[in-house]
Design an enzyme around this catalytic site. Structure first.
Site, PDB file in Angstrom:
ATOM      1  N   MET A  66      -7.135 -42.479  -7.649  1.00 21.43           N
ATOM      2  CA  MET A  66      -8.587 -42.406  -7.715  1.00 21.43           C
ATOM      3  C   MET A  66      -9.226 -43.634  -7.087  1.00 21.43           C
ATOM      4  SD  MET A  66     -11.185 -40.561  -8.643  1.00 21.43           S
ATOM      5  CE  MET A  66     -12.329 -41.197  -7.427  1.00 21.43           C
ATOM      6  N   LYS A  67      -8.680 -44.808  -7.346  1.00 20.01           N
ATOM      7  CA  LYS A  67      -9.241 -46.048  -6.802  1.00 20.01           C
ATOM      8  C   LYS A  67      -9.219 -46.026  -5.273  1.00 20.01           C
ATOM      9  CE  LYS A  67     -10.555 -50.303  -6.099  1.00 20.01           C
ATOM     10  NZ  LYS A  67     -10.117 -51.501  -6.809  1.00 20.01           N
TER      11      LYS A  67
END
EC number: 1.1.1.31
Length: 310
Positions: free
Chosen positions: A180-181
């Protein structure tokens, strides 16, 4: 009578631009944090500000009594060295403890590290950070994206995560936070590149770059860069280094390719940003990438005052 949960003993490795204020969030909430940084002076400074905390030594067993150790380091390779390298802390942590990696790391490296730590009965949780507004991290406003393979591991670290952030999202199994990052940063990179293209093109065609940003901030072109990191074209001081952004794009390219999805944009974005590092000093702010666009467009972006709509 209800039993009050005991505050876990926390170790913190990495007191950089993000690590220092996030560790401070825990200290302010009463945690007795054991801190360590590659620069020992950072640990001394931290303990001077928060006397109930302690500066951990460089010894491998310096965190042997910690329930949770948080790493905030440049990348996953450094995390691995700190945890399982020649002087790694991993073998000296007590069974049942957990490591929270808040660094921007490759999810594939994270999963591999997690497998090795599980053999030592240590849980690895990935919890990289982002923020809604510039400098939110400095004030306890971080957003955490969390990956954990078991509910037990997640629940073990959740109170600590909540005490050092504003938003916590459980994204899935180990590595999901780092996925996600990197996709969050990749999306942000797209807006950075488009903004640089727009600013040099607009100026070449007679528009004022600062007014362009002011328009975007009340239009559909609004994004984090127009609102914060490049809102004022007079300074480059976001606190986020260009070399870290390039590293994050490399990870994004790897993640996208390994997913089986084909796109030329990750490679092109990486090429542009790697080029933008040429001629800049090490540690240059990521917003300084604009200088590369100025050079390619043969313009110097005007630094004018912000204007209000009529």
């Amino acid at each position: 009578m209800e039993t009050v949960p005991e505050t876990p003993s926390v170790g913190w490795i990495g007191l950089g631009n993000a690590g220092y204020p996030m560790a401070a969030c825990l200290a302010k909430r009463g945690y007795r944090v054991a801190v360590r940084d590659a620069d020992p002076a950072r640990g001394i400074l931290f303990v001077g500000e928060y006397p109930k905390c302690r500066a951990a030594t460089s010894a491998p067993d310096a965190f042997h009594d910690c329930d949770i150790v948080v790493t905030m380091l440049p990348n996953g390779k450094v995390v691995r060295e700190v945890v399982l390298g020649e002087n790694g802390i991993g073998p000296h942590l007590k069974p049942g403890s957990a490591i929270i990696d808040t660094s921007s790391s490759s999810p594939f490296d994270t999963r591999e590290l997690g497998t090795e730590l599980s053999k030592l009965s240590i849980d690895l949780v990935d919890s990289p950070i982002t923020q809604e507004r510039l400098h939110d991290i400095d004030n306890g406003g971080a957003t955490l994206m969390v990956g954990a393979d078991s509910p037990t591991a997640f629940n073990k670290v959740l109170p600590v995560l909540k005490d050092m952030s504003k938003h916590v999202f459980h994204m899935g199994g180990l590595g999901a936070g780092h996925i996600m990052k990197t996709l969050n940063n990749y999306t942000s990179v797209g807006s950075i590149i488009a903004l640089c293209d727009a600013l040099v093109t607009g100026q070449k065609l007679g528009l004022d770059p600062q007014t362009m940003i002011d328009v975007m901030n009340v239009g559909t072109g609004v994004n984090f860069s127009t609102l914060y990191s490049m809102k004022s074209l007079k300074s480059f001081d976001t606190g986020y280094q260009l070399e870290l952004l390039v590293k994050d794009v490399r990870i994004a390219k790897e993640v996208i390719e390994k997913s089986g999805f084909q796109s030329e944009l990750p490679g092109l974005a990486l090429e542009y940003l790697e080029q933008s590092m040429e001629g800049l000093e090490q540690g240059a702010d990521h917003s300084e990438c604009l200088k590369s666009w100025e050079k390619r467009a043969d313009v110097t972006i005007k630094k004018t005052e912000r204007r209000r709509s009529l």
